[in-house]
Write a protein that holds these residues in place. Structure first.
Motif, PDB file in Angstrom:
ATOM      1  N   HIS A   1      16.449  -5.705  15.659  1.00  0.00           N
ATOM      2  CA  HIS A   1      16.597  -4.252  15.643  1.00  0.00           C
ATOM      3  C   HIS A   1      15.248  -3.552  15.781  1.00  0.00           C
ATOM      4  O   HIS A   1      15.053  -2.448  15.262  1.00  0.00           O
ATOM      5  CB  HIS A   1      17.306  -3.795  14.359  1.00  0.00           C
ATOM      6  CG  HIS A   1      18.641  -4.437  14.153  1.00  0.00           C
ATOM      7  ND1 HIS A   1      19.744  -4.158  14.930  1.00  0.00           N
ATOM      8  CD2 HIS A   1      19.046  -5.393  13.263  1.00  0.00           C
ATOM      9  CE1 HIS A   1      20.769  -4.883  14.530  1.00  0.00           C
ATOM     10  NE2 HIS A   1      20.375  -5.644  13.533  1.00  0.00           N
ATOM     11  N   MET A   2      14.327  -4.221  16.474  1.00  0.00           N
ATOM     12  CA  MET A   2      13.014  -3.640  16.730  1.00  0.00           C
ATOM     13  C   MET A   2      12.846  -3.372  18.223  1.00  0.00           C
ATOM     14  O   MET A   2      13.338  -4.133  19.056  1.00  0.00           O
ATOM     15  CB  MET A   2      11.899  -4.572  16.254  1.00  0.00           C
ATOM     16  CG  MET A   2      11.904  -4.864  14.776  1.00  0.00           C
ATOM     17  SD  MET A   2      10.305  -5.497  14.224  1.00  0.00           S
ATOM     18  CE  MET A   2       9.342  -3.984  14.083  1.00  0.00           C
TER      19      MET A   2
ATOM     20  N   PRO B   1      12.252  -1.677  11.721  1.00  0.00           N
ATOM     21  CA  PRO B   1      12.267  -1.981  10.284  1.00  0.00           C
ATOM     22  C   PRO B   1      11.395  -3.191   9.951  1.00  0.00           C
ATOM     23  O   PRO B   1      11.303  -4.130  10.736  1.00  0.00           O
ATOM     24  CB  PRO B   1      13.745  -2.265  10.005  1.00  0.00           C
ATOM     25  CG  PRO B   1      14.279  -2.764  11.313  1.00  0.00           C
ATOM     26  CD  PRO B   1      13.548  -1.984  12.366  1.00  0.00           C
ATOM     27  N   LEU B   2      10.781  -3.150   8.787  1.00  0.00           N
ATOM     28  CA  LEU B   2       9.916  -4.242   8.363  1.00  0.00           C
ATOM     29  C   LEU B   2      10.681  -5.561   8.288  1.00  0.00           C
ATOM     30  O   LEU B   2      10.149  -6.612   8.676  1.00  0.00           O
ATOM     31  CB  LEU B   2       9.292  -3.916   6.994  1.00  0.00           C
ATOM     32  CG  LEU B   2       8.337  -4.963   6.399  1.00  0.00           C
ATOM     33  CD1 LEU B   2       7.179  -5.257   7.343  1.00  0.00           C
ATOM     34  CD2 LEU B   2       7.825  -4.489   5.040  1.00  0.00           C
ATOM     35  N   ASP B   3      11.919  -5.523   7.822  1.00  0.00           N
ATOM     36  CA  ASP B   3      12.710  -6.751   7.753  1.00  0.00           C
ATOM     37  C   ASP B   3      12.898  -7.366   9.143  1.00  0.00           C
ATOM     38  O   ASP B   3      12.957  -8.582   9.292  1.00  0.00           O
ATOM     39  CB  ASP B   3      14.083  -6.464   7.129  1.00  0.00           C
ATOM     40  CG  ASP B   3      14.000  -6.185   5.634  1.00  0.00           C
ATOM     41  OD1 ASP B   3      12.941  -6.478   5.046  1.00  0.00           O
ATOM     42  OD2 ASP B   3      14.980  -5.671   5.074  1.00  0.00           O
TER      43      ASP B   3
ATOM     44  N   VAL C   1       5.012   6.831   9.857  1.00  0.00           N
ATOM     45  CA  VAL C   1       5.905   5.673   9.860  1.00  0.00           C
ATOM     46  C   VAL C   1       6.846   5.785   8.663  1.00  0.00           C
ATOM     47  O   VAL C   1       6.419   6.043   7.539  1.00  0.00           O
ATOM     48  CB  VAL C   1       5.110   4.354   9.799  1.00  0.00           C
ATOM     49  CG1 VAL C   1       6.055   3.160   9.701  1.00  0.00           C
ATOM     50  CG2 VAL C   1       4.223   4.229  11.030  1.00  0.00           C
ATOM     51  N   GLU C   2       8.132   5.595   8.907  1.00  0.00           N
ATOM     52  CA  GLU C   2       9.143   5.743   7.858  1.00  0.00           C
ATOM     53  C   GLU C   2       8.977   4.677   6.775  1.00  0.00           C
ATOM     54  O   GLU C   2       8.484   3.579   7.044  1.00  0.00           O
ATOM     55  CB  GLU C   2      10.545   5.644   8.473  1.00  0.00           C
ATOM     56  CG  GLU C   2      10.936   4.265   8.982  1.00  0.00           C
ATOM     57  CD  GLU C   2      10.382   3.909  10.341  1.00  0.00           C
ATOM     58  OE1 GLU C   2      10.708   2.817  10.850  1.00  0.00           O
ATOM     59  OE2 GLU C   2       9.598   4.718  10.909  1.00  0.00           O
ATOM     60  N   PRO C   3       9.383   4.965   5.526  1.00  0.00           N
ATOM     61  CA  PRO C   3       9.352   3.941   4.474  1.00  0.00           C
ATOM     62  C   PRO C   3      10.165   2.720   4.895  1.00  0.00           C
ATOM     63  O   PRO C   3      11.277   2.850   5.413  1.00  0.00           O
ATOM     64  CB  PRO C   3      10.003   4.658   3.275  1.00  0.00           C
ATOM     65  CG  PRO C   3       9.769   6.118   3.535  1.00  0.00           C
ATOM     66  CD  PRO C   3       9.843   6.283   5.026  1.00  0.00           C
ATOM     67  N   GLY C   4       9.600   1.549   4.688  1.00  0.00           N
ATOM     68  CA  GLY C   4      10.283   0.325   5.107  1.00  0.00           C
ATOM     69  C   GLY C   4      10.154   0.048   6.588  1.00  0.00           C
ATOM     70  O   GLY C   4      10.770  -0.886   7.106  1.00  0.00           O
ATOM     71  N   GLY C   5       9.342   0.848   7.280  1.00  0.00           N
ATOM     72  CA  GLY C   5       9.148   0.669   8.710  1.00  0.00           C
ATOM     73  C   GLY C   5       7.956  -0.210   9.021  1.00  0.00           C
ATOM     74  O   GLY C   5       7.137  -0.516   8.149  1.00  0.00           O
TER      75      GLY C   5
ATOM     76  N   LEU D   1       0.823  -1.210   0.000  1.00  0.00           N
ATOM     77  CA  LEU D   1       0.000   0.000   0.000  1.00  0.00           C
ATOM     78  C   LEU D   1       0.858   1.262   0.000  1.00  0.00           C
ATOM     79  O   LEU D   1       0.659   2.165  -0.802  1.00  0.00           O
ATOM     80  CB  LEU D   1      -0.917   0.018   1.233  1.00  0.00           C
ATOM     81  CG  LEU D   1      -2.139  -0.913   1.228  1.00  0.00           C
ATOM     82  CD1 LEU D   1      -2.849  -0.825   2.566  1.00  0.00           C
ATOM     83  CD2 LEU D   1      -3.079  -0.535   0.096  1.00  0.00           C
ATOM     84  N   SER D   2       1.816   1.329   0.958  1.00  0.00           N
ATOM     85  CA  SER D   2       2.578   2.568   1.118  1.00  0.00           C
ATOM     86  C   SER D   2       4.059   2.338   1.384  1.00  0.00           C
ATOM     87  O   SER D   2       4.780   3.281   1.705  1.00  0.00           O
ATOM     88  CB  SER D   2       1.996   3.372   2.288  1.00  0.00           C
ATOM     89  OG  SER D   2       2.056   2.621   3.486  1.00  0.00           O
ATOM     90  N   GLY D   3       4.488   1.100   1.262  1.00  0.00           N
ATOM     91  CA  GLY D   3       5.895   0.808   1.504  1.00  0.00           C
ATOM     92  C   GLY D   3       6.227   0.597   2.962  1.00  0.00           C
ATOM     93  O   GLY D   3       7.409   0.501   3.322  1.00  0.00           O
ATOM     94  N   SER D   4       5.206   0.500   3.815  1.00  0.00           N
ATOM     95  CA  SER D   4       5.427   0.267   5.240  1.00  0.00           C
ATOM     96  C   SER D   4       4.181  -0.365   5.846  1.00  0.00           C
ATOM     97  O   SER D   4       3.139  -0.450   5.203  1.00  0.00           O
ATOM     98  CB  SER D   4       5.759   1.584   5.959  1.00  0.00           C
ATOM     99  OG  SER D   4       4.670   2.494   5.842  1.00  0.00           O
ATOM    100  N   VAL D   5       4.312  -0.832   7.087  1.00  0.00           N
ATOM    101  CA  VAL D   5       3.171  -1.333   7.862  1.00  0.00           C
ATOM    102  C   VAL D   5       2.977  -0.355   8.999  1.00  0.00           C
ATOM    103  O   VAL D   5       3.814  -0.252   9.898  1.00  0.00           O
ATOM    104  CB  VAL D   5       3.444  -2.754   8.408  1.00  0.00           C
ATOM    105  CG1 VAL D   5       2.286  -3.222   9.291  1.00  0.00           C
ATOM    106  CG2 VAL D   5       3.671  -3.728   7.259  1.00  0.00           C
ATOM    107  N   CYS D   6       1.872   0.401   8.960  1.00  0.00           N
ATOM    108  CA  CYS D   6       1.705   1.533   9.875  1.00  0.00           C
ATOM    109  C   CYS D   6       1.026   1.160  11.189  1.00  0.00           C
ATOM    110  O   CYS D   6       1.248   1.841  12.195  1.00  0.00           O
ATOM    111  CB  CYS D   6       0.909   2.640   9.193  1.00  0.00           C
ATOM    112  SG  CYS D   6       1.741   3.310   7.730  1.00  0.00           S
ATOM    113  N   GLY D   7       0.187   0.149  11.189  1.00  0.00           N
ATOM    114  CA  GLY D   7      -0.482  -0.235  12.430  1.00  0.00           C
ATOM    115  C   GLY D   7      -1.266   0.891  13.061  1.00  0.00           C
ATOM    116  O   GLY D   7      -1.336   0.991  14.292  1.00  0.00           O
ATOM    117  N   ALA D   8      -1.834   1.778  12.237  1.00  0.00           N
ATOM    118  CA  ALA D   8      -2.654   2.919  12.685  1.00  0.00           C
ATOM    119  C   ALA D   8      -1.823   4.040  13.303  1.00  0.00           C
ATOM    120  O   ALA D   8      -2.371   4.987  13.858  1.00  0.00           O
ATOM    121  CB  ALA D   8      -3.741   2.478  13.669  1.00  0.00           C
TER     122      ALA D   8
END
Length: 379
Positions: A241-242, A269-271, A206-210, A195-202
């Motif tokens: 790294h989360m 980071p999403l990874d 949120v940074e790209p790739g976050g 959707l937007s390059g990240s998972v925002c969780g509301a």
């Protein structure tokens, strides 16, 4: 495969699985304790269970040493000599087959299997409506495709049924193996990230790739996720790294039950989310063959209204829990002397430095309080 007396199995598992978690950390071995006690029937002095180890050869010796150290205190028990001198070999138990999946876990044919055949893992995520809709897809096509591709069963709560204290829907993923569930979760996050390059969780900005993710876990597994003196949660942070935070609030409020659960918040980071989810799944998996796990995995608290409960209001995954009743946990830095009688076991330790407590002390502290102490220690 190591046979231990059933009367010692709770000591091997530890409070909320913390001893098994420590064995895994120190030996890099998967440890599984069979739930089936042999012989069948009411527990006796000679009842026993099997502990399975799976991992590097060099991890076997320290694992055996740790199990032996746990058994030593039982040597003076009157039943130990009877158990040590008895063998159940040669008994034929119709329908009982252990270790059928080659991972040390019993598939328990016949009457030893769960009532709906479920003996795998379940994980629960909380998603805002826009991300939940993305996972659902038109007419439910996307969630069905993910389930079929990964061999899992996926269930999303109704759009107007939110998790208590949030505006988030609940996604439940159930599968016969850890790998299938984690694969489904990976597909889910990838679909949302499209959707937007990240998972925002509301959460905003949120940074790209976050990734900002909320994971619902059984309260019984919270201590295993934290680990002795916070060792497991520290390892999750280092490897993924989360930032990881376990909510103090137990859902639903009140005395703990087999359906009690807490929320783990992840930020980073999403990874790293894939690594963190894998490690959380490992801790939750310690309990997947417990009698209550199936009930927990099939139940949802979505739609339950808890007056005054608001989670994550500071945007950092920490509950401010406005207006909660006396005795509920607030964070950070709660006052632990507000509880009415009878006192909660271990509560007297709550204001001490967590790094100075022994494993025996930590085992007495309720998971919600322990999580708060971890957050206070970080601050």
């Amino acid at each position: 495969k190591v046979i231990i007396p059933s009367k010692a199995s709770a000591a091997v598992i530890g409070a909320s699985g913390n001893v098994v978690a420590q064995i895994r950390l120190q030996t890099h071995m998967h440890v599984h304790i069979e739930t089936t006690a042999v012989p069948l029937g009411p527990p006796t002095d000679v009842s026993e269970q099997v502990v399975s180890f799976d991992g590097p050869l060099m991890g076997v010796q320290p694992a055996i040493v740790m199990i032996t150290d746990i058994l030593v205190p039982f040597l003076q028990e009157p039943w130990f000599k009877a158990w040590a001198g008895h063998s159940n070999s040669g008994q034929v138990i119709p329908g009982l087959v252990l270790f059928q999946d080659a991972k040390g876990k019993s598939k328990g044919k016949g009457k030893f299997k769960g009532k709906d055949g479920f003996g795998g893992l379940a994980m629960k995520l909380l998603l805002p409506p826009n991300e939940a809709s993305c996972v659902l897809g038109k007419g439910g096509t996307t969630v069905r495709e993910i389930g079929q591709a990964t061999g899992t069963r996926m269930r999303l709560s109704n759009r107007d049924h939110f998790y208590p204290g949030t505006q988030l829907q609940e996604l439940v993923v159930k599968g016969s193996t850890h790998e299938s569930v984690l694969n489904a979760l990976a597909h889910t996050l990838q679909k949302i990230a499209e959707l937007s390059g990240s998972v925002c969780g509301a959460e905003p900005n949120v940074e790209p790739g976050g990734c900002r993710l909320k994971v619902v876990v059984p309260s019984a597994s919270a201590a295993a996720i934290i680990g002795p003196a916070g060792s497991v949660v520290k390892q999750i942070r280092e490897r993924s790294h989360m930032h990881i935070h376990i909510e103090e609030a137990i859902i639903p409020p009140g005395p703990p039950s087999e359906l009690s659960e807490q929320v783990v918040s992840l930020s980073g980071p999403l990874d790293g989310a894939y690594v963190a989810l894998s490690m959380i799944a490992e801790a939750v998996g310690l309990f997947c063959l417990e009698p209550w796990f199936e009930a927990w995995s099939s139940h949802s608290h979505c739609g339950l209204v808890v007056p005054g409960l608001v989670l994550f209001v500071d945007g950092k995954g920490k509950a401010k829990s406005k207006g909660m009743q006396k005795g509920c946990f607030k964070g950070p830095g709660p006052v632990f002397d507000e509880f009415t009688n009878p006192p909660i076991p271990g509560l007297a330790l709550a204001n001490m430095d967590i790094n100075q407590l022994s494993q025996a002390d930590l085992a007495q502290i309720p998971p919600g309080v322990l999580a708060t102490m971890m957050g206070r220690s970080e601050d």
